[in-house]
Write a protein that holds these residues in place. Sequence first.
Motif, PDB file in Angstrom:
ATOM      1  N   LEU A 105       0.646  -1.240   0.090  1.00  0.00           N
ATOM      2  CA  LEU A 105       0.053   0.101   0.031  1.00  0.00           C
ATOM      3  C   LEU A 105       0.805   1.269  -0.132  1.00  0.00           C
ATOM      4  CD1 LEU A 105      -3.082   0.541   2.167  1.00  0.00           C
ATOM      5  CD2 LEU A 105      -1.574   2.135   1.481  1.00  0.00           C
ATOM      6  N   THR A 106       1.897   1.440   0.965  1.00  0.00           N
ATOM      7  CA  THR A 106       2.685   2.488   1.072  1.00  0.00           C
ATOM      8  C   THR A 106       3.505   2.919  -0.227  1.00  0.00           C
ATOM      9  OG1 THR A 106       4.248   1.415   2.371  1.00  0.00           O
ATOM     10  CG2 THR A 106       2.497   2.502   3.577  1.00  0.00           C
ATOM     11  N   ASP A 107       4.070   1.768  -0.789  1.00  0.00           N
ATOM     12  CA  ASP A 107       4.805   1.942  -1.852  1.00  0.00           C
ATOM     13  C   ASP A 107       4.112   2.722  -3.149  1.00  0.00           C
ATOM     14  OD1 ASP A 107       6.842   0.850  -0.475  1.00  0.00           O
ATOM     15  OD2 ASP A 107       7.089  -0.879  -1.888  1.00  0.00           O
ATOM     16  N   ALA A 108       2.600   2.081  -3.181  1.00  0.00           N
ATOM     17  CA  ALA A 108       1.855   2.327  -4.145  1.00  0.00           C
ATOM     18  C   ALA A 108       1.503   4.176  -3.916  1.00  0.00           C
ATOM     19  CB  ALA A 108       0.484   2.012  -4.109  1.00  0.00           C
ATOM     20  N   LEU A 109       1.549   4.464  -2.822  1.00  0.00           N
ATOM     21  CA  LEU A 109       1.283   5.926  -2.417  1.00  0.00           C
ATOM     22  C   LEU A 109       2.292   6.777  -3.047  1.00  0.00           C
ATOM     23  CD1 LEU A 109       0.452   5.911   1.456  1.00  0.00           C
ATOM     24  CD2 LEU A 109      -1.058   6.239  -0.386  1.00  0.00           C
ATOM     25  N   THR A 110       3.442   6.421  -3.467  1.00  0.00           N
ATOM     26  CA  THR A 110       4.422   6.988  -4.179  1.00  0.00           C
ATOM     27  C   THR A 110       4.525   6.959  -5.652  1.00  0.00           C
ATOM     28  OG1 THR A 110       6.287   5.496  -4.191  1.00  0.00           O
ATOM     29  CG2 THR A 110       5.917   6.568  -2.097  1.00  0.00           C
ATOM     30  N   ARG A 111       3.732   6.523  -6.014  1.00  0.00           N
ATOM     31  CA  ARG A 111       3.601   6.041  -7.553  1.00  0.00           C
ATOM     32  C   ARG A 111       2.236   6.961  -8.119  1.00  0.00           C
ATOM     33  NH1 ARG A 111       5.166   0.649  -6.116  1.00  0.00           N
ATOM     34  NH2 ARG A 111       3.013  -0.153  -6.479  1.00  0.00           N
ATOM     35  N   PRO A 112       2.342   7.334  -9.492  1.00  0.00           N
ATOM     36  CA  PRO A 112       1.227   7.812 -10.248  1.00  0.00           C
ATOM     37  C   PRO A 112       0.067   6.763 -10.231  1.00  0.00           C
ATOM     38  CG  PRO A 112       3.330   8.462 -11.362  1.00  0.00           C
ATOM     39  CD  PRO A 112       3.605   7.466 -10.304  1.00  0.00           C
ATOM     40  N   ARG A 113      -1.246   7.011 -10.314  1.00  0.00           N
ATOM     41  CA  ARG A 113      -1.950   5.970 -10.565  1.00  0.00           C
ATOM     42  C   ARG A 113      -2.212   5.783 -11.847  1.00  0.00           C
ATOM     43  NH1 ARG A 113      -8.407   6.488  -8.225  1.00  0.00           N
ATOM     44  NH2 ARG A 113      -9.182   4.645  -9.089  1.00  0.00           N
ATOM     45  N   THR A 114      -2.476   4.335 -12.345  1.00  0.00           N
ATOM     46  CA  THR A 114      -2.264   3.982 -13.569  1.00  0.00           C
ATOM     47  C   THR A 114      -3.863   4.140 -14.211  1.00  0.00           C
ATOM     48  OG1 THR A 114      -2.971   1.609 -13.108  1.00  0.00           O
ATOM     49  CG2 THR A 114      -0.742   1.954 -13.140  1.00  0.00           C
ATOM     50  N   ALA A 115      -4.057   4.114 -15.407  1.00  0.00           N
ATOM     51  CA  ALA A 115      -5.293   4.244 -15.958  1.00  0.00           C
ATOM     52  C   ALA A 115      -6.139   3.075 -15.992  1.00  0.00           C
ATOM     53  CB  ALA A 115      -5.001   4.731 -17.506  1.00  0.00           C
ATOM     54  N   HIS A 116      -5.632   1.923 -15.453  1.00  0.00           N
ATOM     55  CA  HIS A 116      -6.409   0.699 -15.588  1.00  0.00           C
ATOM     56  C   HIS A 116      -7.492   0.553 -14.373  1.00  0.00           C
ATOM     57  CE1 HIS A 116      -3.899  -1.131 -18.723  1.00  0.00           C
ATOM     58  NE2 HIS A 116      -2.747  -0.711 -18.021  1.00  0.00           N
ATOM     59  N   ALA A 117      -8.462   0.223 -14.507  1.00  0.00           N
ATOM     60  CA  ALA A 117      -9.570  -0.087 -13.316  1.00  0.00           C
ATOM     61  C   ALA A 117      -8.991  -1.005 -12.597  1.00  0.00           C
ATOM     62  CB  ALA A 117     -10.890  -0.560 -13.871  1.00  0.00           C
ATOM     63  N   PRO A 118      -9.050  -0.628 -11.191  1.00  0.00           N
ATOM     64  CA  PRO A 118      -8.459  -1.558 -10.096  1.00  0.00           C
ATOM     65  C   PRO A 118      -9.698  -2.800  -9.724  1.00  0.00           C
ATOM     66  CG  PRO A 118      -9.309   0.445  -9.157  1.00  0.00           C
ATOM     67  CD  PRO A 118      -9.292   0.627 -10.534  1.00  0.00           C
ATOM     68  N   ASN A 119      -8.975  -3.816  -9.522  1.00  0.00           N
ATOM     69  CA  ASN A 119      -9.547  -4.977  -9.108  1.00  0.00           C
ATOM     70  C   ASN A 119      -9.180  -5.599  -7.925  1.00  0.00           C
ATOM     71  OD1 ASN A 119     -10.996  -7.584  -9.089  1.00  0.00           O
ATOM     72  ND2 ASN A 119     -11.148  -7.927 -11.145  1.00  0.00           N
ATOM     73  N   VAL A 120      -9.776  -5.396  -6.724  1.00  0.00           N
ATOM     74  CA  VAL A 120      -9.084  -6.031  -5.497  1.00  0.00           C
ATOM     75  C   VAL A 120      -9.172  -7.573  -5.402  1.00  0.00           C
ATOM     76  CG1 VAL A 120      -9.447  -5.932  -2.926  1.00  0.00           C
ATOM     77  CG2 VAL A 120      -9.873  -3.773  -4.221  1.00  0.00           C
ATOM     78  N   TRP A 121     -10.193  -8.236  -6.134  1.00  0.00           N
ATOM     79  CA  TRP A 121     -10.127  -9.389  -6.058  1.00  0.00           C
ATOM     80  C   TRP A 121      -9.367 -10.316  -6.804  1.00  0.00           C
ATOM     81  CZ3 TRP A 121     -12.543 -10.072  -1.779  1.00  0.00           C
ATOM     82  CH2 TRP A 121     -13.618  -9.239  -1.308  1.00  0.00           C
ATOM     83  N   GLU A 122      -8.765  -9.565  -7.780  1.00  0.00           N
ATOM     84  CA  GLU A 122      -7.780 -10.352  -8.953  1.00  0.00           C
ATOM     85  C   GLU A 122      -6.717 -11.200  -8.635  1.00  0.00           C
ATOM     86  OE1 GLU A 122      -5.973  -9.487 -13.386  1.00  0.00           O
ATOM     87  OE2 GLU A 122      -6.852  -7.844 -11.980  1.00  0.00           O
ATOM     88  N   PRO A 123      -5.966 -10.446  -7.517  1.00  0.00           N
ATOM     89  CA  PRO A 123      -4.597 -10.970  -6.879  1.00  0.00           C
ATOM     90  C   PRO A 123      -5.020 -12.271  -6.078  1.00  0.00           C
ATOM     91  CG  PRO A 123      -4.396  -8.732  -6.650  1.00  0.00           C
ATOM     92  CD  PRO A 123      -5.967  -8.760  -7.258  1.00  0.00           C
ATOM     93  N   LEU A 124      -6.083 -12.257  -5.315  1.00  0.00           N
ATOM     94  CA  LEU A 124      -6.533 -13.125  -4.429  1.00  0.00           C
ATOM     95  C   LEU A 124      -6.990 -14.357  -5.200  1.00  0.00           C
ATOM     96  CD1 LEU A 124      -8.539 -11.045  -2.105  1.00  0.00           C
ATOM     97  CD2 LEU A 124      -6.070 -11.501  -1.805  1.00  0.00           C
TER      98      LEU A 124
END
Length: 267
Positions: A105-124
């Motif tokens: 989570l915290t590493d992602a705070l330092t990066r620009p948001r991508t244009a792809h729609a997020p899917n929380v369940w996909e990695p699981l």
Amino acid sequence: MKKKQPHGWGTGDQAEQHYLVQPRTLAGGGDIRHVSEFLRASGWRDKSRTAGPLHMESPDRTLRVAYDPYVLPGGWTIHGRAEGPDGEWAAQLGMQTPVEIIAGLTDALTRPRTAHAPNVWEPLEEQEWDMRFEGASYVATSPDGAAWMRYHQSTDGSAMWWTGAKDKQGNGWAAHFTPNTPMHLVQAFSTELAGPEPVMRPRGHFPLSAQIRTWSVSVKPSQLSAWQQARITAARASTWARNSTKGSRPRATAPPYSPASGVRTRR
């Protein structure tokens, strides 16, 4: 008298016993500098008081990451602020949440948001977690049954994410995200939550649990420092690249008139 250097950050180079721990969800908290040093290398300000809790702030002052082990129940607080009535969001995570998962989570705070729609369940889903409805909640449980993630939507439309891990002895942690936490950040967290790779801990720095597997490895402090430095260097390089791109953008001007991107030993 010299202060004793923490594991992995000293100058000696005698091999020390560490353990690779799996599943990572039950490996214990780990070294918080895995999180803080990456943020510092990404340009974040360290607002911590001497011998006090960790308190990091983003360059634009809209994001804060704190770790406080001196209060009950203690742990991590991540807070974001943006314009608009729904701009405030927060995440609370227990002290035993592994730093490698926190860093998702915290590493992602330092990066620009991508244009792809997020899917929380996909990695699981990719790691074959069990997915099911439980009343008004949608729940995912890890194959070993130790970790879980739950999404609940109330009748008023508000939603909440809960997650955590616990072994049969009661060791574990829990976390929750407020309804308006950006979904790409929750997905970055779930990606590390589901990660199958073991994490490394010094001897005596992980819970005694019948549900974890460990492999003994001998590691020199210089090796640990090199791995840690590689992570910090990557953060600095990424920050420099973003800042360079911003600085090199041409200023907008009015256009002329026209009509018309190591060997493992299993224990």
